[in-house]
Each structure stands twice: as C-alpha cells, then as structure tokens.
Write a protein that holds these residues in place. Structure first.
Motif, PDB file in Angstrom:
ATOM      1  N   PRO A  54     -44.094  -7.755  32.735  1.00  0.00           N
ATOM      2  CA  PRO A  54     -45.396  -7.218  32.332  1.00  0.00           C
ATOM      3  C   PRO A  54     -45.539  -5.750  32.743  1.00  0.00           C
ATOM      4  O   PRO A  54     -44.994  -5.334  33.772  1.00  0.00           O
ATOM      5  N   GLU A  86     -51.017  -5.011  31.912  1.00  0.00           N
ATOM      6  CA  GLU A  86     -51.101  -6.412  31.487  1.00  0.00           C
ATOM      7  C   GLU A  86     -51.444  -7.366  32.621  1.00  0.00           C
ATOM      8  O   GLU A  86     -51.782  -8.520  32.382  1.00  0.00           O
ATOM      9  N   TYR A  87     -51.327  -6.916  33.846  1.00  0.00           N
ATOM     10  CA  TYR A  87     -51.530  -7.848  34.950  1.00  0.00           C
ATOM     11  C   TYR A  87     -52.979  -8.315  35.004  1.00  0.00           C
ATOM     12  O   TYR A  87     -53.908  -7.525  35.131  1.00  0.00           O
ATOM     13  N   ASP A  88     -53.141  -9.626  34.938  1.00  0.00           N
ATOM     14  CA  ASP A  88     -54.451 -10.248  35.021  1.00  0.00           C
ATOM     15  C   ASP A  88     -54.361 -11.303  36.108  1.00  0.00           C
ATOM     16  O   ASP A  88     -53.651 -12.298  35.952  1.00  0.00           O
ATOM     17  N   PRO A  89     -55.073 -11.132  37.199  1.00  0.00           N
ATOM     18  CA  PRO A  89     -54.886 -12.025  38.341  1.00  0.00           C
ATOM     19  C   PRO A  89     -55.009 -13.505  38.009  1.00  0.00           C
ATOM     20  O   PRO A  89     -54.259 -14.319  38.543  1.00  0.00           O
ATOM     21  N   VAL A  90     -55.916 -13.897  37.121  1.00  0.00           N
ATOM     22  CA  VAL A  90     -56.139 -15.345  36.928  1.00  0.00           C
ATOM     23  C   VAL A  90     -54.895 -16.044  36.408  1.00  0.00           C
ATOM     24  O   VAL A  90     -54.771 -17.254  36.508  1.00  0.00           O
ATOM     25  N   ALA A  91     -53.979 -15.260  35.827  1.00  0.00           N
ATOM     26  CA  ALA A  91     -52.805 -15.883  35.217  1.00  0.00           C
ATOM     27  C   ALA A  91     -51.684 -16.148  36.200  1.00  0.00           C
ATOM     28  O   ALA A  91     -50.655 -16.688  35.800  1.00  0.00           O
ATOM     29  N   PHE A  92     -51.851 -15.767  37.441  1.00  0.00           N
ATOM     30  CA  PHE A  92     -50.812 -16.057  38.416  1.00  0.00           C
ATOM     31  C   PHE A  92     -51.074 -17.413  39.053  1.00  0.00           C
ATOM     32  O   PHE A  92     -52.198 -17.708  39.458  1.00  0.00           O
ATOM     33  N   ARG A 119     -54.996 -12.455  43.163  1.00  0.00           N
ATOM     34  CA  ARG A 119     -55.432 -11.056  43.161  1.00  0.00           C
ATOM     35  C   ARG A 119     -54.518 -10.219  44.054  1.00  0.00           C
ATOM     36  O   ARG A 119     -54.194  -9.073  43.749  1.00  0.00           O
ATOM     37  N   GLU A 127     -51.331 -10.945  44.638  1.00  0.00           N
ATOM     38  CA  GLU A 127     -50.052 -10.864  43.937  1.00  0.00           C
ATOM     39  C   GLU A 127     -50.106  -9.835  42.822  1.00  0.00           C
ATOM     40  O   GLU A 127     -49.189  -9.029  42.665  1.00  0.00           O
ATOM     41  N   LEU A 138     -47.931  -6.276  42.516  1.00  0.00           N
ATOM     42  CA  LEU A 138     -47.085  -5.923  41.377  1.00  0.00           C
ATOM     43  C   LEU A 138     -47.545  -4.610  40.731  1.00  0.00           C
ATOM     44  O   LEU A 138     -46.715  -3.805  40.309  1.00  0.00           O
TER      45      LEU A 138
END
Lengths: 464, 560
Positions: free
Chosen positions: B36, B40-46, B52, B54, B58
């Motif tokens: 990504p 593109e980093y969206d915390p909820v997708a980890f 948040r 993580e 990144l």
C-alpha cells in the motif's frame, strides 16, 4: 500421524467443506480433525459444515462438532462492539477504547459478523480467547503432527482472528503450521448501505491484510499459500463469482479445491525448500490441461477424477435402488408363501444379507425399511460430494473418457425405477457372492448391511 | 505454456513449467503491487486492535511520501506538542483495574503494550493519542481537525525550542548507536520532523534547558542483525528553560521521604520539587510507572527556595544519592548502570531526570569532575557550561584526583571561567592564610577550620569530595584586599610553605599550592608572589569526610 485443520470465517468454511468432500471421497486421508471458528453459527454455511450430507457428530468426516464462535455468544448477546468493553465504571477504559476505534467500528453488531472490519474482528477474538472454551478446543492441537490454518485475509473475521489464533495454537503445538489464505475470490454488488461490505472495502482489506500477513504472520508460519481470483481471467474452470448482499450459503468454487490441495503440496514443498514462506498456485488455462487437479495424485491410489466418478456412479445406483423402495418393502412385508412366489431382482446376495440377519420373516420388513433409510443417508453423502464437484468442474471435464459402464447406467436411468441395467449390474457383478452374513454371536444391523452393499458399489466403481 | 498465477494483482509469470505451487518472488518479500502507499493506509483494515499504531508505523516508514496523511500529521503534532509542552504524557498500565476487560483483551494480543502513555492536552482534559513502541505516537480515532489545529497553534510560538530539544535528544541516541530510521519507523518520523536542525554544542540544551517526560517503551536499533531492535524505556525531552539550574538549586534543600516520594521543601515548608517513588507490586515495572521522575512545578520557585552557596544534599547520609538507591537498583536491573557518571551522561535518555542531572553535576562532561557549589551555581546561572578538567586547567584552574568511597573523583577549583568570577582558589587561599597567620585553626576533629576569635567555620562541610569555603569567605576575597597587602614577606613565606617544590606531595597539595599563590597575588596586588623564606610549621589537618586530608601550616616565625 494426524493433522488439524482450523478454518476461520466464511471463506475458511468453504475450504473446510472442500476438504470434507475430499476426505469423504478418499482423495485425502481420513486423519484430519477440523476446528471451525466463526461468529455466525446459525446461517446455512455453518449448519452445512456441522452436518455435511447429514454426517454429523461421530460420522463427520473431519470429526467436527459445532462451529465455534470466537466470543462468548451468551455473554455478548445482541451487543454492539463497544458494549463488549465500555461501561460507566471505567472512564479510562472508555477513553482508550474511543481513541482506538471510531464511531462506525464501535457500533458494529458483532453477533452478526465483523462487517469487513478486521480491527474489530481481532479485538473481539482477543476478548473471546480468554475463555476456557477456546483453550479446550485447541488443547488437542498438542497431539497433531501438523496444523493447517485457512481463512481469508480480506474479511473482518478471518483476517482479525488468524494472527492471534496462531499464537494461541502455538501454546500447544510447536510443530509445522501451514497457512492457506484466500485473497478476494468473489465480488459483491454495489449497495447504498453505509455498513455494507463492498468491493472497495474488500480491496482495501486485501491490501492491508496482505501487508499485515507479510509483516507479522508469515514469519510465524512454516510456509503458506496465498490464493485469489486473478482479475480479468475467465476460463472453463475459473469463473468470476458475484454474491448477493447478505448471501450466507455455500458457493462452491474451484479455488476452494486449490486451497485444499495445499494440504498435500505445502508440506512437500517445505521439505524441498525450507526457505520459502509464501507460495502461490500456477494454473494452466490450456483446455486440455486445466483439470490437472483431477488427474494429479492426491493421497489415494485413484486420481480424483476416478474418485468423483465413483461417487457419481454410487449416486446413480442408489437413486435407482431408492426409486425401487416401495417394491422392496412390499416384497419383504409379504408373508412367506407369497414371497416364495415372487422374485427379487436385487439378487440373492442382498437377500441373504437381509434374511441372515433377521430372526424371522416378520422382522424383515422393518429391517429392509431401515436399510433403505440408511441407503438414503448414503445417497445424501454421495450427493454432497457429487453436486459440489459438478459445480466446481464443468460436467464434460469430470467425465471419464470411454466410460461404458457409466454411459450404460445413465442410459438405464432414463427409465427410472424400471432400468433394465441396474439390478443385473448389482446382482450379477457388484454384490455377487458378497453377502453380509450374520456372524456367530453377532447380528449385523440394517446400517451395517446398507453400508456394506453401498461400499461394494463404491469399490467396484473405483476398480472399474 | 499458458500458466498464470491464481492471485490478484500479480503480473509475474509463475516459475516452473507445470501447474502447481511456486514461490511468490523470493518467497518472503511482498510484491510491490501489493504494497500500500501511505495514502492508502486505513487503520480499521488492519487485523489488530493496535491498528492505528500499526498504520502510523507504516506511514512513518514511507514518510517521504506521506504528504498530508492524517496519521503523519497527528504524529508530528504530538511529537512537537510533547517537546514544547503543549501536550502532556500520562503514564498508564493496561494491567490495572481501570482498563478492565478491554485492557485484558489488549494484553492478550500484545503483552508488551502494557506500559504506555496517553497523550493529553495541557489541562489533562482531552486525549489526543497514545504511545506505542513501534510508532512512538498514534493519533486518536475521534479528534476533529480543528482540535488538532488548536494544538498546532499552541506549539507554534515554541516550535523552534521544541525542535532544538528534539535535535539534541536525537543526537544523544545517535551518539550511542541507538538511532537508525531504516530500522525503526518512528525514528524516521522524528527525522522528518527535526530535519537538519543541528544539535546544540555539547548537547547543552539537553543538559541545561530540558526536562524529561515519560518514560515511553520504544523499540530501538540494537545493532544485532539477528535481533535488529530491542525494547527500552526512553525518556522524551520537553523544553524547560533553566531546568538543570533549578534542579541544582533543589540539591541544596534537604531531601526527605514523604507522600510525593523524595520531597524537597522550601524553608516555608512548601514542596518545590519531588522525585517519584511510586509504590508498586512485584509484577509491576516501577520505572515504567514513573520511578525517579522529577516533578518540578516552577523553576523560579525552586531557584528562590535554595540560595546559592548552601550545602549540597547529594552525597553522604541523607543525601539524594542515598535516597535514590531504589531508582539506581531498578535501572541496573534493566542494564542501565548509574556509575560511572560519565556513562549516564553519555546515555541520558535512558535515565530519569534526578539521576541524569546528578550525574551531569558530578561527572560534568567525562572525567568525574566535582566543582564547588559556588562554581556550580554561578556558571549554571550565567548559562556557562561546566568544563571538563582540561578546559578548567586551561582557564587557570587546578584539579586533584582523589579516591572517594571507592570511586575516583576529580576536585576542580577555579578562580574564573569565561568572564565569570568564581574565586575558589582565592577563597581557599584565604582560609589557609587565616591558619598560617594565626587567625584560624583546624577544629579538634579536623572536620573544619574555625576562626580563633569567634569559632566561626571557614569551610562548608559536605559529605562529598569538595573543598568549599563558606560564602562569607568568598565574599571577603571578592573585595579589595585589606592590610595583608603590606605583608609581602609573610606572604612569600606563606607561599613557600605550601609550595609543592618544597616536597609536599599529598593528593591535595597541588590545590593548596595554587590556592596559596592565588590569595597571595590578590593580597599583595602583584602578578606573582615568589615563594621564599622559612618553611611554616604543621598546624593540624583539615579532613574531608572522604578520608583525604589537607595538611595545614602556621608561620614558624609567629607560632609559639
């Protein structure tokens, strides 16, 4: 040697169902124990996995009991995510929760699923993993020679649970642990609902899930297979799949079979090269070779094509037998004299199995009724395998070339119960000289008799 | 051969000639198409509750491309906010009942996340984020952009100072090999904020105008390729003008154990400073919950509470070092030794304020130098750093190496430095003169030098290796000389009696020689007083508590 398969979420259950069929057909050894984890235990998919083809509890091919919810269902009830943790007595707890999760995540009704929100899935599982229920479920891992984890890195449950689950399993098993992780294998329609799981959400989760997998999960596994639908491809075997919103049933797909193949290939690949941690599967789109999984060896002497064919043959034969249920019952419910005047096209061997194991004529009617009931169950089991294989593969790809016997039986089936082919085949070929006689001091049950004669059909089909 | 991979967004042809498994690239590296971008980093997708943190980590590893990414902007605001004082840190422990089942769940995911700090507004009313070992700071999921803007505006007037303390702090970690942005994403983020801001000379800002907050559990580069990082408790810097000087002042107050830990009270009874000694259970890391942290609400109040020249309550019974023993023990369990002081000074961010400031006071730069209280306060008050032994001697000072409590200490006495008049040597010389001339004598136990007329002490008693005359002695020699100026011959005999050329070879004799000469020059009003004449007679000893003695001499012509 025994293996454990832990499936996570709906995708994991699809793979587990593929493995179930492969074990039932004999393509995989019957040494796999399944643990299925999913918050939703009430919809068609988990119910199918708990009782595939009517085989539940002791009869389950993978020895599975119930699908396990990753949190205490009775305690969580109908709560939202935030309600699992936030309460007025602990303001610091609430403060930290609100710092970590936005309002949308906080209001997810977790008893319905994680709505494609991996951070919520991970937290819910962390809460549930404290309970003795999960630990009791995982304790048997200690005796497994290898463990396979399968699920999606895309959804809210699979992605959220898998990483923590590995740590929990490692408390009991330090041996080889393999991962089978599905990337997107279906698409979803665009809806207006704010909480809907959309393609955009799937793509977002995929990128993050894969990134997290490489950063944190990959190093903790022996080796893994990543698998997904290659965009833009459309072959005889690989078809794009679009699911409806809220569709919670099974959707068989070739990729689930490929995922199940990992149980055979990953351990071998790891033995050959211990440095590789992430594999993919190459597919051959040449029409002549696309069905390679049907012809490559699995864990049986007969290739999968032959095993599927045997199940199709069994299904055909059982369907015929059950179409003649009324006739058979009527025969064995008659009195002895009338019976002596009639004929039984099913052959003297099945007749001997029946008469040998019943004390007298009066009991034979009931005995036959039980046999037919069990044959119906066997038919369901065969149909469970066959219907799946016929959805995964085009029918033409499944066919064995120059299969005169199958052609003959299919032809005969056109006449239904009056097929001129089936009874002679059964009486004169399959069951000939192979009755299941009563043993001294031990009576065979109707189930034993049914299973015996059905087994002979299957063995003949595999051998033919 | 029409082989293709059963993968999305992967355009590399599979290796091999038949269908089946093949390694993805080298079997370990994520394909570039799957990586990504920061946007593109969206915390909820980890798939972790620490999503948040993580995502922030990144983003920081690709900070050059982060642009206006909210997580990066929040990191920047929190870093500068803490360094400037616009934001506070509150030490927290997930294992406490306050975090209930949420804390337990988080610990099951990540046991190393137990100790962390919440990042709060300066009034403590609003949480803006928290710390985490891989990203330093992560931002709150629900703070609005105008709230972040408010903090940003609070930082602006102090941003330059905040950058300076961060630059110094970064340099301190760099100097001990614990800084590498390629290994630790958060360090890359700090580099992006601090940029090319140079560290102050000798890390002066860090030593003098900084207080430490936290500590924060952080991953630091370890230098070990098999384990690239290690976890450390690290103190973060906050700009605090005059903080070290205020602490030096507090060292002149008698420390006592009280409700707030080691309390330092003004003569009025008000607590002007306190060093935390939190009571903890066996399973709690005391350092992580603030052991040794210094609370100093007001620099001016601290300075006002303890006038210059008073005794320092550092060494000896009841001194700070004795009361700080639990802190030193806790630090040693973490592999951070509190001696030699030079080691502490070199590894500042790993030590709480009380320990690192004392080490700086005692060690100065490298050699374990010990200065007089007067030099301490005067030089610090005028913003002049305390020099090492070589610099002190170059400035006309004198040093003596002595053994003190099993450690080696270097006593340094100076008359002046960088335009600051200190008069250590002249004042000590005045004491020696008073004994030589019969106006003073060693006390019976040798613990002081007393005036004959009134029995007034001429030396300041301290438990450590110091030769500090009383403030009134300093005052006396800071004025124009009196009648002694016409007694040149006596002064010549005085100087000769303390001259090392006369065979005096005790550990302090070099200092006494120079002290005598300094006084004589001042008293006679000449550039140099030649040592000549009859040697004096022994007049007892002035004994330092460390077991070192200064042999005193009387004028042979006037002694009875």
């Amino acid at each position: 040697m025994s293996r454990a398969l832990i499936s996570v979420g709906g995708t994991g259950q699809h793979v587990a169902l593929a493995v179930t069929r492969l074990v039932q057909m004999g393509a995989l050894r019957r040494d796999i124990k399944l643990i299925a984890i999913d918050p939703d235990t009430e919809t068609p998919l988990p119910q199918l996995l708990e009782s595939p083809g009517g085989m539940s509890a002791d009869r389950h091919p993978l020895g599975m009991g119930r699908v396990f919810a990753p949190f205490d269902v009775t305690r969580v009830g109908k709560k939202m995510f935030s309600e699992m943790f936030v309460d007025a007595d602990n303001p610091l707890e609430q403060d930290l929760f609100e710092a970590m999760f936005d309002g949308n995540s906080a209001s997810i009704p977790v008893y319905k699923g994680m709505f494609g929100t991996p951070c919520v899935g991970a937290t819910v599982f962390a809460e549930g993993s404290n309970g003795s229920a999960l630990q009791d479920l995982l304790k048997p891992m200690a005796t497994q020679s290898s463990v396979f984890l399968c699920g999606s890195v895309v959804g809210g449950t699979g992605a959220g649970v898998i990483h923590k689950l590995i740590a929990e399993v490692r408390r009991y098993n330090e041996k080889e642990m393999f991962g089978v992780f599905m990337l997107p294998w279906f698409s979803l329609p665009t809806t207006g609902a704010a909480d809907a799981i959309t393609d955009a959400k799937i793509q977002r989760n995929t990128k993050h899930g894969v990134k997290y997998f490489y950063e944190h999960t990959l190093p903790r596994l022996t080796t893994s297979l990543l698998l997904g639908y290659p965009q833009g491809r459309n072959t005889e075997l690989l078809k794009p799949l679009t699911l409806g919103a809220g569709d919670m049933g099974e959707h068989p797909h070739y990729l689930h079979l490929v995922a199940a193949r990992a149980l055979v290939d990953l351990p071998q690949a790891h033995t050959a090269d211990r440095g590789v941690k992430a594999y993919a599967m190459a597919h051959d789109e040449d029409r002549a070779r696309e069905g390679w999984l049907l012809d490559d060896p699995w864990e049986a002497d007969v290739p999968l094509r032959g095993l599927v064919r045997a199940q199709r043959l069994l299904l055909n034969v059982l369907t015929f037998i059950l179409q003649n249920s009324a006739k058979m019952l009527a025969f064995y419910q008659r009195g002895a004299i009338i019976r002596s005047l009639g004929s039984f096209p099913w052959g003297s061997d099945l007749h001997a199995s029946i008469t040998s194991n019943t004390p007298g004529n009066a009991q034979q009617g009931q005995f036959v009724e039980q046999i037919l009931r069990e044959l119906e169950q066997v038919r369901r089991e065969a149909e469970f395998c066959v219907s799946w294989a016929e959805q995964v593969f085009p029918l033409k790809m499944l066919d064995v070339s120059s299969d005169a016997l199958m052609d003959k039986l299919l032809d005969g089936s056109k006449k239904g119960a009056d097929s001129p082919v089936h009874w002679p085949y059964l009486a004169d070929v399959v069951w000939k000289n192979r009755p299941l006689m009563r043993k001294p001091g031990a009576t065979q049950t109707a189930v034993d008799v049914a299973r015996h004669h059905a087994g002979l059909v299957l063995a003949a089909a595999k051998g033919a | 051969m029409p082989l293709f991979p059963l993968l999305h967004s992967y355009d590399q042809a599979p290796s091999g000639v038949r269908p089946g498994l093949f390694p993805i690239l080298d079997g370990k590296t994520i394909p570039a198409a799957w990586q990504p971008t920061p946007a593109e980093y969206d915390p909820v997708a980890f798939p972790t509750p620490f999503a948040r943190a993580e995502a922030t980590r990144l983003v920081l590893t690709q900070v050059e491309d982060a642009g206006p990414h909210p997580l990066w902007q929040q990191f920047r605001v929190m870093l500068l906010g803490v360094a400037s004082g616009a934001l506070e840190l509150a030490l927290s422990d997930l294992a406490t009942p306050a975090y209930d089942n949420f804390g337990s769940a988080l610990l099951r995911v990540d046991a190393e996340a137990r100790y962390f700090c919440r990042v709060l507004s300066s009034d403590g009313s609003t949480t803006f984020g928290a710390t985490y070992r891989t990203c330093l700071f992560w931002g709150h999921a629900r703070r609005q952009s105008q709230e972040w803007d408010q903090i940003h505006h609070a930082i602006l007037p102090r941003e330059k100072e905040a950058l300076q303390v961060l630059a110094d702090w970064r340099q301190a970690l760099r100097d001990v090999g614990r800084w590498d942005g390629r290994v630790c994403g958060w360090q890359r983020g700090v580099d992006a904020v601090v940029g090319e801001t140079p560290a102050s000379e000798g890390l002066r800002t860090l030593h003098e105008d900084t207080r430490f907050v936290g500590p924060v559990l952080l991953e630091l580069p370890s230098g070990d390729p098999t384990e690239p990082t290690s976890l450390e408790l690290v103190h973060l810097p906050r700009h605090a003008p005059g903080f070290a000087r205020a602490f030096q002042a507090l060292c002149r107050l008698e420390p006592k154990l009280g409700a707030e830990g080691i309390e330092l009270r003004a003569p009025s009874g008000a607590v002007v400073g306190a060093i935390a000694l939190p009571p903890v259970g066996a399973d709690t890391d005391a350092l992580a919950v603030g052991l040794g942290g210094l609370k100093l609400p007001s620099v001016p109040a601290a300075l006002a509470a303890a006038p210059e020249g008073g005794r320092r309550w550092v060494d000896g019974p009841g001194g700070l070092l004795e009361l700080l023993e639990p802190v030193r023990v806790a630090l040693s369990k973490r592999g951070h030794m509190s001696s030699p002081d030079a080691h502490v000074v070199k590894h500042l961010p790993f030590y709480p304020d009380a320990i690192r400031l004392l080490a700086k006071t005692r060690a100065r730069v490298a050699g374990g130098e010990t200065y007089s209280a007067r030099a301490d306060s005067l030089l610090l008050a005028r913003g002049v750093g305390l020099p090492d032994a070589a610099a002190a001697e170059a400035a006309g000072g004198v040093t003596a190496l002595v053994e003190a409590g099993g450690r080696t200490a270097r006593i340094v006495l100076l008359d002046s430095l960088d335009g600051v008049e200190i008069l250590d040597l002249r004042a000590l010389g005045a004491v020696l003169w008073a004994v030589y001339d019969g106006d003073a004598r060693a006390s019976d136990n040798g613990a002081n030098v007393l005036t004959v007329e009134s029995g007034r002490p001429m030396m300041t008693q301290g438990p450590g290796p110091t030769l500090d005359p009383q403030p009134w002695v300093y005052d006396a020699v800071s004025q124009a000389p009196g009648g002694s100026s016409r007694r040149l011959a006596t002064l010549q005999r005085f100087v000769a009696s303390y001259s090392i050329e006369a065979g005096r070879a005790g550990p302090l004799d070099g200092i006494l020689d120079r002290a005598a000469r300094s006084f004589a020059r001042w008293a006679a009003g000449v550039a140099e007083v030649t040592p000549m004449g009859r040697q004096g007679v022994a007049a007892g000893k002035y004994s330092l508590p460390i077991g070192v003695e200064a042999r005193l001499v009387r004028d042979a012509l006037t002694s009875v």
